[in-house]
Design a protein around this motif. Structure first.
Motif, PDB file in Angstrom:
ATOM      1  N   TYR A 365       8.430 -15.916  15.161  1.00 42.53           N
ATOM      2  CA  TYR A 365       7.393 -15.429  16.068  1.00 42.53           C
ATOM      3  C   TYR A 365       7.153 -13.929  15.989  1.00 42.53           C
ATOM      4  CZ  TYR A 365       8.402 -20.070  17.820  1.00 42.53           C
ATOM      5  OH  TYR A 365       8.613 -21.423  17.909  1.00 42.53           O
ATOM      6  N   GLY A 366       7.701 -13.281  14.961  1.00 43.39           N
ATOM      7  CA  GLY A 366       7.512 -11.839  14.826  1.00 43.39           C
ATOM      8  C   GLY A 366       6.072 -11.421  14.640  1.00 43.39           C
ATOM      9  N   GLN A 367       5.243 -12.311  14.072  1.00 47.97           N
ATOM     10  CA  GLN A 367       3.809 -12.018  13.906  1.00 47.97           C
ATOM     11  C   GLN A 367       2.959 -13.174  14.442  1.00 47.97           C
ATOM     12  OE1 GLN A 367       4.150 -11.113   9.547  1.00 47.97           O
ATOM     13  NE2 GLN A 367       3.056  -9.230  10.077  1.00 47.97           N
ATOM     14  N   ALA A 368       3.455 -13.817  15.487  1.00 46.24           N
ATOM     15  CA  ALA A 368       2.774 -14.994  16.025  1.00 46.24           C
ATOM     16  C   ALA A 368       1.811 -14.625  17.143  1.00 46.24           C
ATOM     17  CB  ALA A 368       3.801 -15.993  16.541  1.00 46.24           C
ATOM     18  N   ARG A 369       0.781 -15.444  17.272  1.00 45.74           N
ATOM     19  CA  ARG A 369      -0.144 -15.378  18.404  1.00 45.74           C
ATOM     20  C   ARG A 369      -0.885 -16.704  18.449  1.00 45.74           C
ATOM     21  NH1 ARG A 369      -5.443 -14.929  16.708  1.00 45.74           N
ATOM     22  NH2 ARG A 369      -5.833 -13.878  14.702  1.00 45.74           N
ATOM     23  N   GLN A 370      -1.552 -16.965  19.565  1.00 46.84           N
ATOM     24  CA  GLN A 370      -2.436 -18.116  19.611  1.00 46.84           C
ATOM     25  C   GLN A 370      -3.776 -17.767  18.985  1.00 46.84           C
ATOM     26  OE1 GLN A 370      -1.768 -19.384  23.834  1.00 46.84           O
ATOM     27  NE2 GLN A 370      -1.947 -21.456  22.988  1.00 46.84           N
ATOM     28  N   ALA A 371      -4.365 -18.760  18.342  1.00 44.45           N
ATOM     29  CA  ALA A 371      -5.657 -18.559  17.697  1.00 44.45           C
ATOM     30  C   ALA A 371      -6.746 -18.336  18.731  1.00 44.45           C
ATOM     31  CB  ALA A 371      -5.989 -19.769  16.833  1.00 44.45           C
ATOM     32  N   THR A 372      -7.831 -17.726  18.284  1.00 46.39           N
ATOM     33  CA  THR A 372      -9.025 -17.542  19.120  1.00 46.39           C
ATOM     34  C   THR A 372     -10.223 -18.101  18.369  1.00 46.39           C
ATOM     35  OG1 THR A 372      -9.777 -15.411  18.249  1.00 46.39           O
ATOM     36  CG2 THR A 372      -7.984 -15.370  19.891  1.00 46.39           C
ATOM     37  N   GLU A 373     -11.365 -18.121  19.037  1.00 43.19           N
ATOM     38  CA  GLU A 373     -12.578 -18.634  18.401  1.00 43.19           C
ATOM     39  C   GLU A 373     -13.025 -17.764  17.238  1.00 43.19           C
ATOM     40  OE1 GLU A 373     -15.573 -16.569  21.704  1.00 43.19           O
ATOM     41  OE2 GLU A 373     -15.494 -18.739  21.450  1.00 43.19           O
ATOM     42  N   ASP A 374     -12.434 -16.591  17.066  1.00 42.77           N
ATOM     43  CA  ASP A 374     -12.789 -15.717  15.944  1.00 42.77           C
ATOM     44  C   ASP A 374     -12.039 -16.079  14.669  1.00 42.77           C
ATOM     45  OD1 ASP A 374     -14.559 -14.181  17.487  1.00 42.77           O
ATOM     46  OD2 ASP A 374     -12.923 -12.933  18.230  1.00 42.77           O
ATOM     47  N   ASP A 375     -11.073 -16.981  14.754  1.00 46.48           N
ATOM     48  CA  ASP A 375     -10.325 -17.420  13.579  1.00 46.48           C
ATOM     49  C   ASP A 375     -11.004 -18.640  12.963  1.00 46.48           C
ATOM     50  OD1 ASP A 375      -8.057 -15.557  13.862  1.00 46.48           O
ATOM     51  OD2 ASP A 375      -7.578 -16.725  15.658  1.00 46.48           O
ATOM     52  N   LEU A 376     -10.938 -18.742  11.641  1.00 43.99           N
ATOM     53  CA  LEU A 376     -11.484 -19.889  10.920  1.00 43.99           C
ATOM     54  C   LEU A 376     -10.346 -20.645  10.238  1.00 43.99           C
ATOM     55  CD1 LEU A 376     -14.608 -18.332   9.126  1.00 43.99           C
ATOM     56  CD2 LEU A 376     -14.570 -19.681  11.237  1.00 43.99           C
ATOM     57  N   PHE A 377     -10.410 -21.965  10.314  1.00 38.96           N
ATOM     58  CA  PHE A 377      -9.355 -22.786   9.736  1.00 38.96           C
ATOM     59  C   PHE A 377      -9.903 -23.585   8.558  1.00 38.96           C
ATOM     60  CE2 PHE A 377      -7.954 -21.697  13.889  1.00 38.96           C
ATOM     61  CZ  PHE A 377      -6.575 -21.560  13.777  1.00 38.96           C
ATOM     62  N   VAL A 378      -9.150 -23.581   7.459  1.00 42.43           N
ATOM     63  CA  VAL A 378      -9.581 -24.332   6.286  1.00 42.43           C
ATOM     64  C   VAL A 378      -9.488 -25.819   6.589  1.00 42.43           C
ATOM     65  CG1 VAL A 378      -8.934 -22.498   4.694  1.00 42.43           C
ATOM     66  CG2 VAL A 378      -7.285 -24.295   5.236  1.00 42.43           C
TER      67      VAL A 378
END
Length: 539
Positions: A365-378
């Motif tokens: 979790y050192g660089q973890a966060r929850q996604a937002t609508e600004d993220d795109l998923f393949v």
């Protein structure tokens, strides 16, 4: 030539004045189409060059039916009405798709995707095992080929000698699709094979893969964007060569990835609290993440807090490499906490596991966060989210955790942050857009300098991606996967109907530049003649 003779309204009125018999009445809403003309273009020897979009690739594969509906094939049929000649393609051997070498399937070159009304499926999961008969060792076709579209080709591959030599395949320096096309000259380049045909007219659509490879790999660095100077040099060389003997042509630019279903289908918040496999876990998850959130808060990083709700859709957890790495801070804070041993015991772990678990949580979790609508998923991430990452689970078991606990901490996008390859974060999207704009500027500048027709494919696919879709005649195409009509089941390549739309856009550009009249003479492709999905039973 194909000419549609229909009475003019004015002629209808004149005729009606002479004869009032209803049987001889003429529809005064009809129009005469002028005779088709090529204008200043010479279509007698048309050659197309490019990548998968030129080849007719669709549904994640190349197969006969799709090739017969490639946009260059459609163009050639219209060009034939205006003086064009024959158009030869390197057809595959079946409608299954996939490639083999000496009877053994090539990894990654699989049979096509299909649908039975829902999500895309592998062909063999629907109809059972098939024999891939397109074999790059045993049965390559004989050229020359007017369709020089090679799936997977980047701009610089069009100049690369040896790209079609099977001896280079194991080193990753050759393309199996191009191996099928080089015949007795395995080291010849795509451009050289094109120029050897002395085209009088050409189409060039290249550059998509120079950016798309980076995007489809989630910007993880395994498939970098082509650098600007290289692209500029290659594109200039391609156009200078193609026009060197006086040929005219049409080029197209590169769409934004945000217009492509591959990146817009999977939502950032797919975790449903009513799902019995997820919902009951929410209280426990919030307990675990609550401990981490306290650390984030203490370091002024509250934007990283991870909280699940039981009342609405939840965002997945991702690794965001643009964030500062807090692995050491998390590990240190947990080990220093007097309540951490009791926390472990509440999770079914012995207090003695603290020196093992704290660093693991830090690395997770050192660089973890929850996604937002600004993220795109393949698109492939849809098959991964919520599943157990067995590699990670096995690694945790090797650290001494039980199989049950290891699995609990290995749920993709829930307890295990999704890796970079599954998501395009905003900074990666900016990189992609910047490169796309730069490449498109190069394409337009060079096309204008050479007097070539230019197709703004980027604009076209943005219209398709709009909420209302792209209205075209009696059809509306949108970017929805499976049902939208524009994108095939791989989410990247058009359906055959989508390719028909592209063919018409190419003819619009040709009309505007070379004074042909494909549109005015009623010779555009009819989108209704082309399918959106191929039957699983197509063989």
């Amino acid at each position: 030539m194909k000419v549609k003779y229909i009475w003019l309204a004015a002629l209808s009125l004149t005729f009606a004045a002479c004869n009032n018999d209803d049987d001889n009445a003429i529809d005064d809403n009809t129009v005469i189409y002028p005779e088709l003309t090529a204008g200043t273009a010479d279509f007698s020897n048309y050659v197309s060059i490019g990548n998968s979009l030129t080849s007719g690739y669709t549904d994640n594969s190349l197969f006969i039916a799709a090739q017969e509906n490639s946009f260059p094939k459609m163009l050639s049929e219209r060009f034939e009405l205006a003086g064009g000649g024959t158009f030869t393609q390197p057809l595959t051997n079946d409608n299954y798709g996939g490639l083999a070498a000496a009877g053994t399937r090539l990894p990654g070159f699989n049979p096509r995707l299909v649908t039975t009304g829902g999500s895309p499926l592998s062909l063999e999961s629907v109809i059972g095992p098939v024999t891939v008969t397109t074999d790059i060792v045993l049965n390559n076709p004989t050229g020359p080929f007017n369709n020089m579209g090679v799936p997977g080709a980047k701009s610089f591959h069009l100049l690369a000698n040896g790209y079609g030599n099977i001896a280079n395949l194991s080193a990753g320096l050759a393309n199996p699709y191009f191996i099928r096309m080089t015949g007795s000259t395995p080291d010849v380049s795509m451009l050289e094979l094109t120029m050897a045909q002395n085209p009088t007219f050409f189409s060039l659509w290249i550059g998509n893969n120079d950016i798309l490879g980076y995007a489809t790999s989630g910007g993880d660095g395994s498939n970098p964007i082509t650098d600007g100077p290289t692209f500029d040099y290659v594109y200039s060389t391609l156009v200078n060569s193609l026009t060197s003997a006086g040929a005219k042509g049409v080029v197209a630019n590169i769409p934004y990835v945000t217009s492509i279903a591959h990146f817009t289908t999977v939502p950032y918040n797919p975790l449903d609290p009513t799902n019995p496999s997820f919902g009951p876990l929410i209280p426990t998850l919030n307990t675990v993440y609550g401990a981490l959130n306290q650390i984030f808060d203490a370091y002024g990083q509250s934007q990283r807090n991870i909280v699940f709700t039981e009342t609405s859709a939840n965002a997945v957890v991702i690794k965001d490499e643009s964030l500062s790495d807090m692995s050491a801070e998390i590990s240190g804070a947990l080990l220093a906490s007097p309540t951490f041993p009791a926390f472990l015991e509440s999770m079914g772990l012995p207090a003695a596991a603290a020196p093992i678990v704290a660093p693991l949580l830090g690395s997770f979790y050192g660089q973890a966060r929850q996604a937002t609508e600004d993220d795109l998923f393949v698109l492939p991430s849809s098959a991964v989210i919520g599943t157990i990452n067995q590699t990670m689970a096995d690694a945790l078991i090797a650290q001494g955790l039980s199989e049950n606990i290891a699995n609990q901490f290995s749920a993709e996008g829930i307890t295990l942050p999704l890796e970079d390859k599954w998501v395009l974060i905003p900074s990666e999207q900016t990189e992609i857009k910047t490169a796309t704009d730069q490449f498109n500027s190069t394409i337009k500048t060079i096309a204008d300098q050479a007097g070539l027709a230019h197709v703004d494919a980027n604009w076209v696919l943005q219209q398709v991606a709009n909420p209302g879709g792209y209205g075209y005649g009696e059809f509306i195409l949108n970017s929805n996967l499976v049902t939208g009509g524009a994108f095939s089941l791989d989410g990247v390549h058009p359906t055959s109907r989508g390719y028909a739309l592209i063919a018409n856009e190419f003819m619009k550009a040709i009309d505007a530049t070379y004074e042909s009249n494909f549109e005015a003479s009623g010779n555009f492709t009819n989108l209704g003649d082309y399918p959106t999905n191929y039957s699983p039973l197509l063989q």
